[in-house]
Structures are given as C-alpha cells and as structure tokens.
Write a protein that holds these residues in place. Structure first.
Motif, PDB file in Angstrom:
ATOM      1  N   ALA A  21       0.828  -1.206   0.000  1.00  0.00           N
ATOM      2  CA  ALA A  21       0.000   0.000   0.000  1.00  0.00           C
ATOM      3  C   ALA A  21       0.863   1.257   0.000  1.00  0.00           C
ATOM      4  O   ALA A  21       0.564   2.237  -0.701  1.00  0.00           O
ATOM      5  CB  ALA A  21      -0.930  -0.002   1.209  1.00  0.00           C
ATOM      6  N   TYR A  22       1.948   1.235   0.756  1.00  0.00           N
ATOM      7  CA  TYR A  22       2.846   2.393   0.807  1.00  0.00           C
ATOM      8  C   TYR A  22       3.461   2.653  -0.567  1.00  0.00           C
ATOM      9  O   TYR A  22       3.471   3.786  -1.052  1.00  0.00           O
ATOM     10  CB  TYR A  22       3.952   2.165   1.838  1.00  0.00           C
ATOM     11  CG  TYR A  22       4.749   3.410   2.158  1.00  0.00           C
ATOM     12  CD1 TYR A  22       4.493   4.129   3.311  1.00  0.00           C
ATOM     13  CD2 TYR A  22       5.749   3.864   1.311  1.00  0.00           C
ATOM     14  CE1 TYR A  22       5.213   5.277   3.610  1.00  0.00           C
ATOM     15  CE2 TYR A  22       6.464   5.006   1.591  1.00  0.00           C
ATOM     16  CZ  TYR A  22       6.193   5.708   2.752  1.00  0.00           C
ATOM     17  OH  TYR A  22       6.895   6.849   3.035  1.00  0.00           O
ATOM     18  N   MET A  23       3.953   1.592  -1.186  1.00  0.00           N
ATOM     19  CA  MET A  23       4.617   1.750  -2.481  1.00  0.00           C
ATOM     20  C   MET A  23       3.627   2.133  -3.584  1.00  0.00           C
ATOM     21  O   MET A  23       3.955   2.933  -4.459  1.00  0.00           O
ATOM     22  CB  MET A  23       5.392   0.495  -2.822  1.00  0.00           C
ATOM     23  CG  MET A  23       6.560   0.290  -1.864  1.00  0.00           C
ATOM     24  SD  MET A  23       7.529  -1.149  -2.213  1.00  0.00           S
ATOM     25  CE  MET A  23       8.389  -0.585  -3.667  1.00  0.00           C
ATOM     26  N   LEU A  24       2.430   1.577  -3.544  1.00  0.00           N
ATOM     27  CA  LEU A  24       1.416   1.963  -4.526  1.00  0.00           C
ATOM     28  C   LEU A  24       1.018   3.423  -4.357  1.00  0.00           C
ATOM     29  O   LEU A  24       0.822   4.143  -5.340  1.00  0.00           O
ATOM     30  CB  LEU A  24       0.178   1.072  -4.408  1.00  0.00           C
ATOM     31  CG  LEU A  24       0.264  -0.278  -5.089  1.00  0.00           C
ATOM     32  CD1 LEU A  24      -0.938  -1.136  -4.710  1.00  0.00           C
ATOM     33  CD2 LEU A  24       0.348  -0.110  -6.590  1.00  0.00           C
ATOM     34  N   THR A  25       0.907   3.869  -3.116  1.00  0.00           N
ATOM     35  CA  THR A  25       0.562   5.260  -2.853  1.00  0.00           C
ATOM     36  C   THR A  25       1.661   6.186  -3.357  1.00  0.00           C
ATOM     37  O   THR A  25       1.386   7.246  -3.922  1.00  0.00           O
ATOM     38  CB  THR A  25       0.321   5.484  -1.352  1.00  0.00           C
ATOM     39  OG1 THR A  25      -0.721   4.602  -0.912  1.00  0.00           O
ATOM     40  CG2 THR A  25      -0.099   6.914  -1.062  1.00  0.00           C
ATOM     41  N   ILE A  67       9.999   0.054   5.791  1.00  0.00           N
ATOM     42  CA  ILE A  67      10.515  -0.609   4.586  1.00  0.00           C
ATOM     43  C   ILE A  67      10.001   0.086   3.326  1.00  0.00           C
ATOM     44  O   ILE A  67      10.749   0.287   2.358  1.00  0.00           O
ATOM     45  CB  ILE A  67      10.157  -2.107   4.588  1.00  0.00           C
ATOM     46  CG1 ILE A  67      10.926  -2.824   5.693  1.00  0.00           C
ATOM     47  CG2 ILE A  67      10.446  -2.738   3.223  1.00  0.00           C
ATOM     48  CD1 ILE A  67      10.499  -4.267   5.907  1.00  0.00           C
ATOM     49  N   GLY A  68       8.728   0.455   3.320  1.00  0.00           N
ATOM     50  CA  GLY A  68       8.166   1.168   2.174  1.00  0.00           C
ATOM     51  C   GLY A  68       8.870   2.487   1.928  1.00  0.00           C
ATOM     52  O   GLY A  68       9.199   2.837   0.788  1.00  0.00           O
ATOM     53  N   LYS A  69       9.131   3.237   3.002  1.00  0.00           N
ATOM     54  CA  LYS A  69       9.831   4.522   2.883  1.00  0.00           C
ATOM     55  C   LYS A  69      11.253   4.327   2.371  1.00  0.00           C
ATOM     56  O   LYS A  69      11.707   5.040   1.472  1.00  0.00           O
ATOM     57  CB  LYS A  69       9.832   5.233   4.234  1.00  0.00           C
ATOM     58  CG  LYS A  69      10.600   6.522   4.274  1.00  0.00           C
ATOM     59  CD  LYS A  69       9.954   7.570   3.404  1.00  0.00           C
ATOM     60  CE  LYS A  69      10.678   8.909   3.560  1.00  0.00           C
ATOM     61  NZ  LYS A  69      10.244   9.868   2.563  1.00  0.00           N
ATOM     62  N   LEU A  70      11.971   3.362   2.949  1.00  0.00           N
ATOM     63  CA  LEU A  70      13.347   3.098   2.510  1.00  0.00           C
ATOM     64  C   LEU A  70      13.389   2.671   1.046  1.00  0.00           C
ATOM     65  O   LEU A  70      14.265   3.093   0.287  1.00  0.00           O
ATOM     66  CB  LEU A  70      13.994   2.030   3.391  1.00  0.00           C
ATOM     67  CG  LEU A  70      14.288   2.435   4.836  1.00  0.00           C
ATOM     68  CD1 LEU A  70      14.751   1.219   5.633  1.00  0.00           C
ATOM     69  CD2 LEU A  70      15.307   3.543   4.883  1.00  0.00           C
ATOM     70  N   THR A  71      12.452   1.848   0.651  1.00  0.00           N
ATOM     71  CA  THR A  71      12.424   1.350  -0.723  1.00  0.00           C
ATOM     72  C   THR A  71      12.108   2.463  -1.716  1.00  0.00           C
ATOM     73  O   THR A  71      12.765   2.582  -2.757  1.00  0.00           O
ATOM     74  CB  THR A  71      11.395   0.214  -0.858  1.00  0.00           C
ATOM     75  OG1 THR A  71      11.703  -0.800   0.091  1.00  0.00           O
ATOM     76  CG2 THR A  71      11.398  -0.372  -2.253  1.00  0.00           C
ATOM     77  N   THR A  72      11.111   3.279  -1.417  1.00  0.00           N
ATOM     78  CA  THR A  72      10.777   4.367  -2.335  1.00  0.00           C
ATOM     79  C   THR A  72      11.875   5.408  -2.384  1.00  0.00           C
ATOM     80  O   THR A  72      12.154   5.966  -3.442  1.00  0.00           O
ATOM     81  CB  THR A  72       9.430   5.020  -1.961  1.00  0.00           C
ATOM     82  OG1 THR A  72       9.463   5.439  -0.593  1.00  0.00           O
ATOM     83  CG2 THR A  72       8.266   4.064  -2.175  1.00  0.00           C
TER      84      THR A  72
END
Length: 85
Positions: A21-25, A67-72
């Motif tokens: 959801a984080y990455m899609l957003t 993890i979503g923040k680090l990845t984006t």
C-alpha cells in the motif's frame, strides 16, 4: 481450528500489505487510495481471526511503513542517478 500457542511476530500478511500500500501510494495516489483500506482490512483480519497479537500487527505496521519509505527513497535516488547519467 486451534489458536496459535506460540509467538507470531511480526504479522507477515500485515507487513506485506502495508509495504504494498505504501509503495502503490508513492507510485500512484489513485491506486494507493484503494490499497490502504485493503491493507487495513488485512491487518484487522489478523486480529479478528485471533492469529496474531495486537503487538504483532502494530509492529508490522511500523516495520512495513519503514521498509516502504526506505524502498521508495532508494528507488527515487536510483532514478535520479539514471537520469543524470
């Protein structure tokens, strides 16, 4: 069906759904607005079905967002480097 007798930290279902959801957003806000409620329902289902403790789900939310923040952030950084080259 028996309730789990051992620890189940963190909740894998919640973790994966929050990361998604984080990455899609981050990639497309329209898709993210659909994915966030789905991730919330998945997290709630883990509690409703008594397969995780609340601490498992809460920790998964925090870890998933991290993890979503680090990845984006890493993807944005690599994208900028590619454009500069």
């Amino acid at each position: 069906m028996r309730n789990p007798a051992d620890y189940s930290f963190p909740s894998g279902h919640t973790l994966c759904s929050v990361i998604g959801a984080y990455m899609l957003t981050a990639a497309n806000r329209k898709f993210g607005l659909a994915a966030i409620p789905l991730a919330a329902l998945i997290a709630f289902s883990r509690l409703y079905l008594y397969v995780h403790f609340p601490s498992d789900v809460l920790a998964s939310l925090g870890i998933g967002m991290l993890i979503g923040k680090l990845t984006t952030t890493a993807a944005d950084s690599m994208s900028r480097r590619t454009r500069q080259a």
